[in-house]
Each structure stands twice: as structure tokens, then as C-alpha cells.
Scaffold this active site. Structure first.
Site, mmCIF file in Angstrom:
data_model
loop_
_atom_site.group_PDB
_atom_site.id
_atom_site.type_symbol
_atom_site.label_atom_id
_atom_site.label_comp_id
_atom_site.label_asym_id
_atom_site.label_seq_id
_atom_site.Cartn_x
_atom_site.Cartn_y
_atom_site.Cartn_z
ATOM 1 C CB SER A 114 -0.929 0.013 1.215
ATOM 2 O OG SER A 114 -1.882 -1.019 1.120
ATOM 3 C CG HIS A 162 -7.567 6.480 -5.032
ATOM 4 N ND1 HIS A 162 -6.377 6.446 -5.720
ATOM 5 C CD2 HIS A 162 -7.311 5.937 -3.816
ATOM 6 C CE1 HIS A 162 -5.439 5.912 -4.964
ATOM 7 N NE2 HIS A 162 -5.981 5.588 -3.806
#
Length: 486
Positions: A249, A378
């Protein structure tokens, strides 16, 4: 002072003589023409017409109108005397360890932006028609059909998993809507031995390499068959078998890792390269800049693929940087670069195919800036209509869709039709729905998997944490999922 200078020069010359550095330095040459010094747009480009012969692109450095941009500082002879240049008796040329310099009595600042925009390479227009005089790598019917099939599969994958998240069946999801060509076309141009360091919007690369729909579902549902044992968020895929490093991430951390892997491939004389993907937001991280410099200095065979989709979550590129996109940053670090229409599958395939040839055969990094648009939000945690107009999103979705554009091209070649399209989409949808049902019913990884696979011998503090967790679960069983083995 003169004494120290004289002795320092003597020591340096002796070292160079013993190490053979003088000979190497004399063989080097500078690839930038002097006209660059008085021209703010001083890129040199390599034409794609020479793709089969791209093994020695430096020989094309004197030509203009090229597509691959580069400026590489090579070794220079520091003790070389000043030489007058023909364009003026006061202009002198000097080689020093940092590169070739032309001294001038004129005060002149480099422009903050080029006078002419860098070219953005494309092959197909918005209607899927070949642009006249296009230079591209020919694609066979088999490869073209597989590319389109994978792009369509990626669309279905995104639609169904996004719906599954909205139904509460998985916790998170990220789509690739609008960026399918970047995923699939770049993957098609690579080889299976090339090592991929993804961000989180490149599942198409895995799909191309053979990652099954069931494997995608297992990861998103975090069951016992998930290679990450349920420790990662959904869409954080990884596969050792397919040379695809597990998604992280954290933004841009994979970029310097890719350079390190590429340097290792170079040292081992492997016929492969490393490839890393990232968004325009990743170029605002320090890791991007360190990685490009690292790659240029070590001359590592790595391809940097930037998905410049205009937005870093809700931050537009105009709030991130003032440079003309990303490709010009590669030039600043001495990395050969190209700007490509990321919604054009043929252009992406051709650019990455050529980039791979250069990276491996010439031991050099390549930066590919794929200009595109993130049509989807997103992530499922985002509502992009809060910071960009809905009609803008819809225009890109309808008018600039890369899947539709590529379909028109293969249909014009007689390789695809409506009946085949319907059969493919129906089949993929049914397969994926079945995979989701299997993944959803599969057993979850046991609790103790949280504490394994890091240390060979688990330390005492982790044993204590595991004991504490089990005690908490026993005291509050209703707060923990019943399908996770304790």
C-alpha cells in the site's frame, strides 16, 4: 596550495594509470550536441522506425524529431585543457568529472518549461484507425486477440468485484477502469522472466501471465488458498511463480526495489529486466527520484512505467508539479524516456517492447510515461465526483475508452466480431461468479498465521501477543468472525 595541487594531480594520474582509467576515459564521449546549450528544448530522440536495430541508439543522437529522449553523462577526462569552440572565441569547452561544460561570458538561465511540448507517441486514433505513417511493432492475430480478451476480462473483473465490495462481501477494491491498455499491452510486451514490481492498479499484468480468476477471488476474500494467507488487503496480489512481487500500500516504495533487482539481473548476466509501475502521485515521493538516479548511475536494466492518470487520489497533477509531465524528469536524471498515449494499446505495446530491448541489450533504465485518465474512483473509499466534474469522467469513459478503441482495430482486421464478444463476456462473467462463490465458502486462514513466516524461530514477544489475542477472542467471541479458526 600549489604544492598540494601538484601532488594531488600526480597521485590521481598514477592511480588512473594503474587502474587503466585513463584509457577508459579517453574512449568515452559526450552524446549531447553543443546546440543544446542555447536551446531550451534540447531533447534527442530515437525514431521507432529503427526498432529492430535499437541496439546502438547513440548512433542516432545527432538527428532531430526522434521519440526516445535521453541525455547521459559519460566519463570525461578531467585534466583535458580548455578548447575554444567555433561559435565564439570566448566560449570554451571543459571536461570535468561531472560532465562536459561550455563556458560562456553570457548570463543565460535554463527555461522552466520547453518552448515545444514533447511528443506523445500514439498509433491508433480515437476511432481505432491506424494513423498514417505510424511506426509500431507488428502484432500477430493471436497476440492481438489475447490482448483484447484480457482487457475485456479486466473490465468484467472490476465490475463484479466492485459490486461485491458494495454488497459488503469484501472490504476494499481498486479498479483499473480507463487504464486497461497500460496493464495488458505492457504485459504483452514483456517476457515471463522479467520481474514485476507493481503498485496496486496492475492486476492485468498478472492476468496476462496466467493468474486465474479463482486466484484473484481467493486473494480478495482472504481465504486459506490466498498466497498472502489473508494478511493483506484485497487487490494486494502477489505471485512468486509469475515473478510478480506482492503489492504494498505504501506509495513508491517498490520503485527503488525494482532498481536493485535490475542491478542483480545485470550482475548475473540474465536476459531479463525489472519493471515497476506507479502513478503520477508516486513521482512526488522521494523514492522515485532516488530510484531514477540509482538506476542511471548503475546502468540497470529497469523499465519505469508511470501511469499519469491526472490524479493522485484527489490531488491533480497541477498541484503536484510544474514540469511538462513525467518523461522530462527522466531526462534530468540521464534516463532515456518516452511519453505514450496510455489509452492506445498498440502504442503501449510498441513502446514497452522497444524499451525492453534497450534496457537489456544496452544495460540502461527506461522511463515510460503513459498518459491516461483514471475513469473509476481512486478506490471504493473514494467519491471522485467530489473533486472533478461527472461529465468529464463520462467523456473519458465514452470517447477515450482504450478497450473500445482496440476492439475497433481488431474488428477492422477481421479478427473479432459481435458474436465472439458476447460469448467471451458471458463466459468470463459466469466463471468469475463461480470463483467468488468458491472463494467465499472456503476456510479462512487460522489465527496463528498472523505470527508466522517472518522469523525462523518466533521470538517471545510474538508468542506473548498471540496468547493475548487468543485470550481476547475467547472473552469476546461475538466481536470476531466465527469462520476464522482459533
Amino acid at each position: 596550495m600549489a604544492f598540494f595541487s601538484k601532488n594531488s594531480r600526480t597521485i590521481i594520474n598514477n592511480l588512473k594509470s594503474k587502474a587503466g582509467l585513463s584509457r577508459l576515459m579517453k574512449q568515452s564521449r559526450n552524446c549531447c550536441s553543443m546546440s543544446c546549450l542555447n536551446n531550451t528544448n534540447c531533447c534527442r530522440f530515437i525514431p521507432l522506425t529503427t526498432i529492430p536495430q535499437l541496439r546502438n541508439p547513440d548512433s542516432y543522437s545527432h538527428k532531430k524529431g526522434f521519440l526516445f529522449c535521453f541525455q547521459r553523462f559519460q566519463s570525461t577526462t578531467s585534466e583535458q585543457q580548455f578548447a575554444s569552440l567555433p561559435n565564439g572565441e570566448h566560449n570554451q569547452e571543459l571536461d570535468f568529472p561531472g560532465g562536459k561544460v561550455v563556458l560562456s561570458p553570457e548570463m543565460q538561465f535554463l527555461s522552466e518549461s520547453p518552448c515545444v511540448y514533447n511528443h506523445c507517441y500514439r498509433v491508433l486514433d480515437d476511432n481505432g484507425q491506424l494513423i498514417s505513417n505510424s511506426n509500431f511493432v507488428q502484432v500477430s492475430e493471436e497476440i492481438a486477440v489475447k490482448m483484447y480478451s484480457n482487457m475485456a476480462t479486466l473490465q468484467i473483473l472490476d465490475t463484479i468485484f466492485y459490486e461485491a465490495q458494495r454488497q459488503g462481501r469484501i472490504s476494499f477494491y481498486v479498479t483499473t477502469i480507463g487504464e486497461e491498455a497500460i496493464n495488458i499491452a505492457s504485459a504483452a510486451a514483456l517476457k515471463s522472466d522479467d520481474i514485476v514490481f507493481p503498485q496496486y492498479r496492475e492486476p492485468g499484468v498478472l492476468l496476462w501471465r496466467g493468474f486465474t480468476l479463482q486466484e484473484f477471488a481467493n486473494q480478495c476474500f482472504g481465504n486459506k488458498a490466498d498466497y498472502g494467507k489473508g494478511r493483506q488487503m484485497p487487490v494486494h496480489y502477489g505471485s512468486n511463480k509469475l515473478n510478480y512481487f506482492t503489492v504494498a500500500s505504501t506509495i513508491a516504495t517498490q520503485i527503488p526495489h525494482a532498481v536493485g533487482a535490475a542491478y542483480s539481473l545485470k550482475m548475473d548476466k540474465k536476459d531479463a529486466c525489472a519493471v515497476t509501475y506507479f502513478g503520477d502521485g508516486g513521482t512526488s515521493e522521494g523514492d522515485f527520484h532516488a530510484a531514477l538516479n540509482f538506476a542511471a548511475v548503475t546502468e540497470s536494466p529497469v523499465i519505469f512505467i508511470c501511469r499519469n492518470n491526472g490524479w493522485a487520489i484527489s490531488t491533480p497533477t497541477s498541484d503536484q508539479f510544474r514540469s511538462e509531465g513525467i518523461a522530462v524528469r527522466g531526462q534530468a536524471y540521464g534516463v532515456r524516456s518516452i511519453r505514450v498515449d496510455g489509452n492506445d494499446a498498440l502504442a503501449m505495446y510498441s513502446a514497452v517492447h522497444a524499451a525492453r530491448e534497450m534496457a537489456i541489450n544496452e544495460h540502461r533504465p527506461i522511463l515510460v510515461e503513459a498518459v491516461t485518465y483514471r475513469v473509476g474512483h481512486h478506490s471504493t473509499s473514494d467519491d471522485s465526483t467530489k473533486y472533478r466534474p461527472a461529465d468529464e469522467i463520462e467523456w473519458w469513459k465514452m470517447a477515450r475508452d482504450p478497450v473500445t478503441r482496440f476492439r475497433k482495430w481488431i474488428e477492422a482486421n477481421g479478427w473479432w466480431g459481435s458474436e465472439t464478444e458476447s460469448q467471451l463476456r458471458s463466459s468470463i462473467r459466469n466463471q468469475l461468479l463461480q470463483a467468488i462463490q468458491i472463494a467465499e465458502r472456503a476456510e479462512k486462514p487460522p489465527v496463528n498465521d498472523l505470527f508466522t513466516d517472518v522469523y525462523d524461530n518466533i521470538p517471545s514477544n510474538l508468542h506473548e501477543q498471540e496468547k493475548w489475542l487468543r485470550g481476547t477472542i475467547n472473552r469476546h467471541p461475538k466481536d470476531y468472525p466465527a469462520d476464522v479458526p482459533v
